[in-house]
Design an enzyme around this catalytic site. Structure first.
Site, PDB file in Angstrom:
ATOM      1  N   GLY A  52       1.191  -3.703   0.368  1.00  0.00           N
ATOM      2  CA  GLY A  52       2.371  -4.499   0.072  1.00  0.00           C
ATOM      3  C   GLY A  52       2.178  -5.224  -1.242  1.00  0.00           C
ATOM      4  N   LEU A  53       3.212  -5.867  -1.701  1.00  0.00           N
ATOM      5  CA  LEU A  53       3.160  -6.583  -2.970  1.00  0.00           C
ATOM      6  C   LEU A  53       2.181  -7.753  -2.923  1.00  0.00           C
ATOM      7  CD1 LEU A  53       6.982  -6.785  -3.785  1.00  0.00           C
ATOM      8  CD2 LEU A  53       5.306  -5.272  -4.883  1.00  0.00           C
ATOM      9  N   SER A  54       1.737  -8.177  -4.082  1.00  0.00           N
ATOM     10  CA  SER A  54       0.931  -9.390  -4.178  1.00  0.00           C
ATOM     11  C   SER A  54       1.742 -10.559  -3.626  1.00  0.00           C
ATOM     12  CB  SER A  54       0.561  -9.648  -5.643  1.00  0.00           C
ATOM     13  OG  SER A  54      -0.170 -10.845  -5.772  1.00  0.00           O
ATOM     14  N   ALA A  95       2.507 -10.884  -0.427  1.00  0.00           N
ATOM     15  CA  ALA A  95       3.225 -10.503   0.795  1.00  0.00           C
ATOM     16  C   ALA A  95       2.543 -11.036   2.048  1.00  0.00           C
ATOM     17  CB  ALA A  95       3.357  -8.979   0.878  1.00  0.00           C
ATOM     18  N   GLY A  96       1.226 -11.271   1.965  1.00  0.00           N
ATOM     19  CA  GLY A  96       0.504 -11.811   3.117  1.00  0.00           C
ATOM     20  C   GLY A  96      -0.555 -10.891   3.684  1.00  0.00           C
ATOM     21  N   LYS A  97      -0.960  -9.875   2.927  1.00  0.00           N
ATOM     22  CA  LYS A  97      -1.922  -8.883   3.418  1.00  0.00           C
ATOM     23  C   LYS A  97      -3.257  -9.507   3.813  1.00  0.00           C
ATOM     24  CE  LYS A  97      -1.737  -6.656  -0.438  1.00  0.00           C
ATOM     25  NZ  LYS A  97      -0.769  -7.599  -1.072  1.00  0.00           N
ATOM     26  N   SER A 145      -2.394  -1.266  -3.203  1.00  0.00           N
ATOM     27  CA  SER A 145      -2.326   0.203  -3.154  1.00  0.00           C
ATOM     28  C   SER A 145      -0.884   0.688  -3.330  1.00  0.00           C
ATOM     29  CB  SER A 145      -2.927   0.743  -1.854  1.00  0.00           C
ATOM     30  OG  SER A 145      -2.534   0.014  -0.713  1.00  0.00           O
TER      31      SER A 145
END
Length: 205
Positions: free
Chosen positions: A34-36, A38-40, A108
């Protein structure tokens, strides 16, 4: 660069089945994309705590952390990003083979790189988690100030600004972190882990 003829894969007397039986583990890789912002990483580290509390041995592979060591020689152009993901996937596979569950948190952005990661880790073990939050939400959070730098032209190849992000078409899990609470997201992740463990070792959900 091809493999040298003198390089041979070595195997020990302890089989993967024996190792997993001893540990009581069913290893898997949850690949958070996910985007920077986003909460990964937040979700990966919170999930790590929950899994360890249930005696599931696991480890978080975080994008920023690995760029301090294993991938510190890589940039952020497409070729470097692909190599970054390849290295991480190889590490995830080795850790899975050792019996650990892996929580990999990486932007990614390209589908081809995630496909390669799936091939390396193994399709059965690889569970793609799309941490889905729109650009304007992620940019509003901007916990590291990276979007501001990218908008000012101080960062090149920044995903969502001057580099593309290709959303997964059929992720194992889709988490809407712009609307869902962390607890709701963790519930979905735990359910995926339990489904996989139940299927492979007969655990009850």
């Amino acid at each position: 660069m091809g493999k040298r003829e003198s390089v041979t894969w070595q195997t020990g007397s302890l089989s993967l089945h024996d190792r997993l039986h001893k540990l009581g583990q069913v290893p898997m890789t949850l690949w958070f994309t996910g985007l920077s912002g986003a909460g990964k990483s937040t979700l990966a580290f919170r999930l790590e705590r929950l899994l360890v509390e249930r005696d599931i041995l696991c480890v978080v592979l975080d994008g920023d952390n690995l760029r301090h060591g294993l991938c510190q020689d890589l940039g952020f152009d497409a070729e470097s990003r692909a190599e970054n993901i390849r290295r991480v996937a190889e590490v995830a596979r080795l850790m899975n083979d050792a019996g650990l569950t892996v929580l990999a948190a990486f932007i990614s952005p390209l589908a081809a790189d995630r496909t390669l990661a799936r091939q390396i880790v193994g399709a059965e073990r690889f569970h793609e988690v799309f941490v889905n939050s729109p650009l304007h939400i992620c940019e509003g959070r901007d916990p590291k100030g990276l979007y501001k730098k990218a908008r000012r032209g101080e960062l090149e190849h920044f995903t969502g600004i001057d580099a593309p992000y290709e959303p997964p078409l059929q992720p194992a899990i889709r988490l809407d972190t712009s609307d869902w609470s962390i607890e709701t997201c963790l519930g979905s992740l735990m359910a995926e882990v339990q489904r996989y463990r139940a299927r492979d070792c007969g655990e009850s959900e």
